[in-house]
Design an enzyme around this catalytic site. Sequence first.
Site, PDB file in Angstrom:
ATOM      1  N   ASN A  14       8.667   0.084 -14.268  1.00 52.89           N
ATOM      2  CA  ASN A  14       8.239   1.332 -14.911  1.00 52.89           C
ATOM      3  C   ASN A  14       9.173   2.476 -14.554  1.00 52.89           C
ATOM      4  OD1 ASN A  14       5.918   1.151 -16.685  1.00 52.89           O
ATOM      5  ND2 ASN A  14       4.831   0.327 -14.919  1.00 52.89           N
ATOM      6  N   MET A  90       1.385   1.450  -4.225  1.00 53.47           N
ATOM      7  CA  MET A  90       0.209   0.693  -3.810  1.00 53.47           C
ATOM      8  C   MET A  90      -0.580   1.352  -2.682  1.00 53.47           C
ATOM      9  SD  MET A  90       0.422  -1.480  -6.117  1.00 53.47           S
ATOM     10  CE  MET A  90      -0.920  -2.581  -5.729  1.00 53.47           C
ATOM     11  N   ILE A  93      -3.630   8.011  -2.729  1.00 59.14           N
ATOM     12  CA  ILE A  93      -3.108   9.349  -2.415  1.00 59.14           C
ATOM     13  C   ILE A  93      -4.183  10.089  -1.620  1.00 59.14           C
ATOM     14  CG2 ILE A  93      -2.313  11.533  -3.413  1.00 59.14           C
ATOM     15  CD1 ILE A  93      -0.358   9.242  -3.895  1.00 59.14           C
ATOM     16  N   HIS A 109      -2.250   2.076 -14.753  1.00 56.49           N
ATOM     17  CA  HIS A 109      -3.003   0.938 -14.209  1.00 56.49           C
ATOM     18  C   HIS A 109      -3.117  -0.153 -15.275  1.00 56.49           C
ATOM     19  CE1 HIS A 109      -5.774  -1.062 -11.517  1.00 56.49           C
ATOM     20  NE2 HIS A 109      -6.559  -1.281 -12.561  1.00 56.49           N
TER      21      HIS A 109
END
Length: 194
Positions: A14, A90, A93, A109
């Site tokens: 990504n 992974m 936060i 997601h």
Amino acid sequence: MKRIAVFASGNGSNFQAIVTAVKREELNASITLLVSDKPGAYVIDRAMKEEIPTFVFAAKNYQKKAEYEREILKHLKANEIDLIVLAGYMRLIGDTLLQAFAGKIINIHPSLLPAFPGKDAIGQALEAEVSQTGITIHYVDAGMDTGPIIAQEAITLSEKETRESIQEKIQALEHQLYPKVIQHLLHKTEVFHQ
């Protein structure tokens, strides 16, 4: 120009899709920083090839999440970051970053949230034998994949799907949709269509 930081823990497909969108001028932004919690992750090599600065850390070297998040925050502020883009990061936060960048952290997601949050969403979808899954882009809050949804896109699954075939379809969708959503959030110049 708006400045983004990408957070990633793994391969970085990504991240690469976002880099490519910037190069093609489909995304009017500067990727100013890569943050990774996995020294040795391939995404770091990708960033180095693109001459994008990195901040790499190992959480085990810090006693608390707030300690490494304060370090990250220094780098984000020094680079005048406008938006944090999670791309396979992974870790949850914590308050340090959530307070400093409220409403300015997004995640992608591999499921149609609220279905299959957390790790191994594709495995969860296979186990549940659903006929559809997809991707969700959402704002990040203190929960795991619980923030307000920005965009979703679905894929239909056949009975012959494997983890690999679903992963391939999911990633193809992610690589198209994520840069478009980032562009929309940063500039709000066009009506966003999924």
